[in-house]
Design an enzyme around this catalytic site. Structure first.
Site, short mmCIF file in Angstrom:
data_model
loop_
_atom_site.label_atom_id
_atom_site.label_comp_id
_atom_site.label_asym_id
_atom_site.label_seq_id
_atom_site.Cartn_x
_atom_site.Cartn_y
_atom_site.Cartn_z
N ARG A 82 0.84 -1.20 0.00
CA ARG A 82 0.00 0.00 0.00
C ARG A 82 0.87 1.25 0.00
O ARG A 82 1.76 1.39 0.83
CB ARG A 82 -0.94 0.01 1.21
CG ARG A 82 -1.88 1.19 1.19
CD ARG A 82 -3.08 0.98 2.08
NE ARG A 82 -2.77 1.13 3.50
CZ ARG A 82 -3.70 1.17 4.45
NH1 ARG A 82 -4.98 1.07 4.14
NH2 ARG A 82 -3.35 1.31 5.70
N ASN A 451 -5.44 1.83 -13.76
CA ASN A 451 -5.50 2.57 -12.50
C ASN A 451 -6.94 2.85 -12.08
O ASN A 451 -7.18 3.32 -10.96
CB ASN A 451 -4.73 3.89 -12.62
CG ASN A 451 -3.35 3.78 -12.02
OD1 ASN A 451 -3.00 2.75 -11.45
ND2 ASN A 451 -2.54 4.82 -12.16
N TYR A 452 -7.89 2.59 -12.99
CA TYR A 452 -9.31 2.63 -12.60
C TYR A 452 -9.74 1.17 -12.43
O TYR A 452 -10.63 0.68 -13.12
CB TYR A 452 -10.14 3.35 -13.64
CG TYR A 452 -9.97 4.86 -13.63
CD1 TYR A 452 -9.09 5.46 -12.73
CD2 TYR A 452 -10.68 5.68 -14.47
CE1 TYR A 452 -8.93 6.84 -12.70
CE2 TYR A 452 -10.53 7.06 -14.44
CZ TYR A 452 -9.65 7.63 -13.55
OH TYR A 452 -9.50 8.99 -13.51
P1 FDA Z 1 -2.79 1.93 -3.48
O1 FDA Z 1 -1.84 2.07 -2.38
O2 FDA Z 1 -4.16 1.44 -3.17
O3 FDA Z 1 -2.13 1.04 -4.61
C1 FDA Z 1 -2.79 0.72 -5.83
C2 FDA Z 1 -2.22 -0.59 -6.40
O4 FDA Z 1 -0.81 -0.47 -6.62
C3 FDA Z 1 -2.39 -1.79 -5.47
O5 FDA Z 1 -2.53 -2.95 -6.25
C4 FDA Z 1 -1.08 -1.81 -4.71
O6 FDA Z 1 -0.79 -3.08 -4.17
C5 FDA Z 1 -0.09 -1.39 -5.77
N1 FDA Z 1 1.06 -0.66 -5.22
C6 FDA Z 1 1.01 0.41 -4.41
N2 FDA Z 1 2.24 0.83 -4.13
C7 FDA Z 1 3.09 0.02 -4.80
C8 FDA Z 1 4.51 -0.04 -4.88
N3 FDA Z 1 5.26 0.84 -4.24
N4 FDA Z 1 5.07 -1.02 -5.63
C9 FDA Z 1 4.30 -1.91 -6.29
N5 FDA Z 1 2.94 -1.90 -6.24
C10 FDA Z 1 2.34 -0.94 -5.50
N6 FDA Z 1 -5.50 8.22 -11.57
C11 FDA Z 1 -4.99 8.97 -12.56
O7 FDA Z 1 -4.27 8.48 -13.43
N7 FDA Z 1 -5.24 10.32 -12.58
C12 FDA Z 1 -6.01 10.93 -11.65
O8 FDA Z 1 -6.22 12.14 -11.71
C13 FDA Z 1 -6.55 10.12 -10.60
N8 FDA Z 1 -7.32 10.69 -9.61
C14 FDA Z 1 -7.83 9.89 -8.60
C15 FDA Z 1 -8.62 10.46 -7.60
C16 FDA Z 1 -9.15 9.67 -6.57
C17 FDA Z 1 -9.98 10.31 -5.50
C18 FDA Z 1 -8.90 8.29 -6.57
C19 FDA Z 1 -9.48 7.40 -5.50
C20 FDA Z 1 -8.09 7.71 -7.55
C21 FDA Z 1 -7.57 8.51 -8.59
N9 FDA Z 1 -6.80 7.95 -9.61
C22 FDA Z 1 -6.28 8.75 -10.60
C23 FDA Z 1 -6.55 6.51 -9.64
C24 FDA Z 1 -5.20 6.20 -9.01
O9 FDA Z 1 -4.18 6.49 -9.94
C25 FDA Z 1 -5.11 4.71 -8.64
O10 FDA Z 1 -6.12 4.38 -7.75
C26 FDA Z 1 -3.74 4.40 -8.04
O11 FDA Z 1 -3.51 3.02 -8.12
C27 FDA Z 1 -3.65 4.87 -6.60
O12 FDA Z 1 -2.37 4.72 -6.08
P2 FDA Z 1 -2.21 4.61 -4.50
O13 FDA Z 1 -0.78 4.41 -4.23
O14 FDA Z 1 -2.90 5.74 -3.85
O15 FDA Z 1 -3.07 3.30 -4.22
#
Ligand code: FDA
Length: 509
Positions: A82, A451-452
């Site tokens: 995460r 990513n969606y």
């Molecule tokens: P999270 O931690 O949930 O990780 C997402 C996935 O990646 C999981 O499968 C996780 O295991 C894996 N992962 C995380 N860190 C990792 C690492 N260091 N190494 C390997 N794997 C890893 N997208 C976009 O392109 N443009 C946008 O403007 C937006 N805006 C947006 C707004 C809101 C409110 C949301 C909820 C989502 C977006 N998104 C987006 C989508 C966003 O890009 C997508 O949900 C990403 O995966 C989020 O990354 P996080 O690290 O926050 O998520």
């Protein structure tokens, strides 16, 4: 296995790892729930019956990650990685099998090198922290990333990453030049030692399939001191349908310096309180209003853009504007727990790509579908493609949705946490809408943005999943690049240690 796993973690006492006991949380710790919930961004996956991790580790050193990988492998526990916790299907913090979370919240360092227009950023940082870190040192350099500042760098970069500058500079992954990565054997690799195939795969092949990316080296890009933004909203009575239809022809061909999107929602008209659709046309222009107005008068006179609809501001202010943060200062970008007004507490989203304009007559059907649901947050958005996205080959990174796409559609239905009980109703509505749209969007495959994350389009089994089964969702996200991703997976993680419901499988048959 839980106790044996904890015993395994605590049996390591190297100089670096002695403190690992301070960053291990089990359900018996008073801070377990706080840490778990701290970055759950979709409360649909925060119910009492949502499967929870046996252990959460918030590593302080890379050795903590190496130890956690080693002990998880030994005791056959799955790892969920995460960074920012924004995964639409909650895959970074829930799983149907016994699992451990590695939460990178302490891996947030950002090192900006203005002279060489580059920066190293650790995966646990948010986009807001990255923007802030760069803006502190330069107001004319930035990184092309997304609007919502709480999104984590780790997941966002792993899946491509689009934002306000993607028509000018491409996706986030088009601007990554190196990475630091830990593989299933705990080896720490960089671009040179991992090789170009793996470096290609981690830039858009989706998170959680290959290993853990610790940090990324990114190219910084130039932004002018003044940018211009506008939002012009029209109801159906103000000719919205005609304008939306026209926008499909105009927006993908606008100069690279323009970001253009429309979002739709149902409202009650201010005059007769009758329901109607409000279409909000939003743009960012990399320049002043005196250049933007003639441009829009030439390309899209029907919109009737006026100077008073536009606001000039700095690039960093435009992040707050599109993030709908009113009266905020730049410091808000450092607030990881900020609850954005445009993201609802619980939600389901889906995505589509459009290659041919939707006929004007078809919009009537789309509007009536929007009237059909009573959820608190319902929004459909179109985001124009074109510009730089047309110039980057489909195979340059795993993200394949490049030339030939007019725009992307985002379907979003959201509700308050206490309405989770009604989630089946909302899920049915969005699935029905998605099915209705099938004749207007990409086909063979019907493309989607990784990513969606959307588990409706296919998922792996808990046990082994065939290549054919994984291709159902794989080709939608990656088209032909899926096959290369499988090759890389076979090479880097043949035993399929890093896996989840939509991870790349390590076999072709
Ligand atoms: P999270 O931690 O949930 O990780 C997402 C996935 O990646 C999981 O499968 C996780 O295991 C894996 N992962 C995380 N860190 C990792 C690492 N260091 N190494 C390997 N794997 C890893 N997208 C976009 O392109 N443009 C946008 O403007 C937006 N805006 C947006 C707004 C809101 C409110 C949301 C909820 C989502 C977006 N998104 C987006 C989508 C966003 O890009 C997508 O949900 C990403 O995966 C989020 O990354 P996080 O690290 O926050 O998520």
């Amino acid at each position: 296995s839980h106790h044996k796993f904890l015993h395994c973690l605590s049996s390591f006492h190297s100089e670096d790892s002695s403190s690992i006991s301070k960053v291990i949380y089990t359900p018996y710790n008073s801070s377990y729930s706080f840490i778990l919930e701290s970055s759950i961004r979709n409360l649909r996956f925060s119910e009492p019956d949502t499967p929870k991790p046996l252990v959460i580790v918030t590593p302080l050193h890379t050795s903590h990650i190496q130890i956690t990988i080693y002990c998880s492998r030994k005791h056959e526990l799955q790892i969920r990685i995460r960074s920012g916790g924004h995964d639409y299907e909650g895959l970074s913090y829930t799983s149907e099998v016994s699992f451990v979370i590695i939460d990178l919240v302490n891996f947030r360092a950002i090192d900006v090198d203005v002279e060489n227009k580059a920066a190293w950023v650790q995966s646990g940082a948010t986009l807001g922290e990255l923007y802030y870190g760069i803006a502190e040192r330069s107001r004319t350099l930035t990184f092309p990333a997304g609007v919502c500042h709480t999104v984590g760098v780790g997941g966002y970069f792993s899946g491509g990453g689009y934002g306000l500058l993607f028509r000018k500079y491409g996706l986030a992954v088009d601007n990554i030049i190196d990475a630091q990565f830990i593989d299933t054997n705990g080896r720490i690799l960089n671009r040179k030692s991992m090789g170009e195939d793996l470096f290609w795969a981690i830039r858009g092949g989706g998170g959680g399939s290959f290993g853990i990316v610790l940090a990324w080296k990114v190219k910084l890009v130039h932004v002018p001191t003044t940018v211009t933004v506008f939002t012009v909203s029209k109801t159906l009575e103000q000719n919205a349908t005609k304008l939306v239809h026209l926008w499909q022809y105009v927006a993908p061909k606008l100069p690279h310096d323009t970001f253009s999107a429309i979002s739709f929602r149902k409202v009650n008209s201010s005059q007769d309180r009758q329901r109607t659709i409000l279409a909000s046309f939003q743009s960012l222009y990399l320049g002043g209003v005196d250049e933007l107005i003639p441009l829009m008068q030439e390309r899209f006179p029907e919109l009737g853009l006026r100077k008073e609809d536009c606001t000039e501001m700095s690039w960093i202010e435009s992040i707050l504007y599109f993030g709908q943060i009113q009266n905020g200062t730049m410091d808000i970008l450092l607030d990881r727990s900020y609850k954005t007004t445009f993201a609802s507490p619980s939600f389901k989203r889906k995505s589509d790509y459009v290659k041919e304009p939707i006929p004007e007559t078809a919009f009537t059907g789309i509007w009536s579908k929007l009237y059909d649901v009573d959820a608190k947050f319902v929004r459909i958005s179109f985001v124009a493609y074109g510009g730089k996205m047309d110039e980057i080959p489909e195979t340059a990174t795993p993200f394949p949705h490049r030339a030939g796409n007019l725009y992307k559609i985002i379907y979003n239905v959201g509700w308050e946490e206490e309405d989770n009980i009604k989630s089946q109703k909302y899920l049915s509505w969005i699935r029905n809408f998605y099915s209705y749209m099938s004749s207007f969007v990409s086909k063979h495959p019907r493309e989607a943005y990784v990513n969606y994350r959307d588990l409706d389009i296919g998922r792996n089994n808990k046990g082994k999943t065939s290549f054919v089964q994984a291709s159902i969702w794989g080709h939608k996200y990656f088209k032909k690049n899926f096959d290369r991703l499988v090759h890389v997976k076979i090479m880097i993680d043949p035993t399929n240690f890093f896996k989840h419901e939509q991870s790349i499988p390590p076999f072709f048959s």
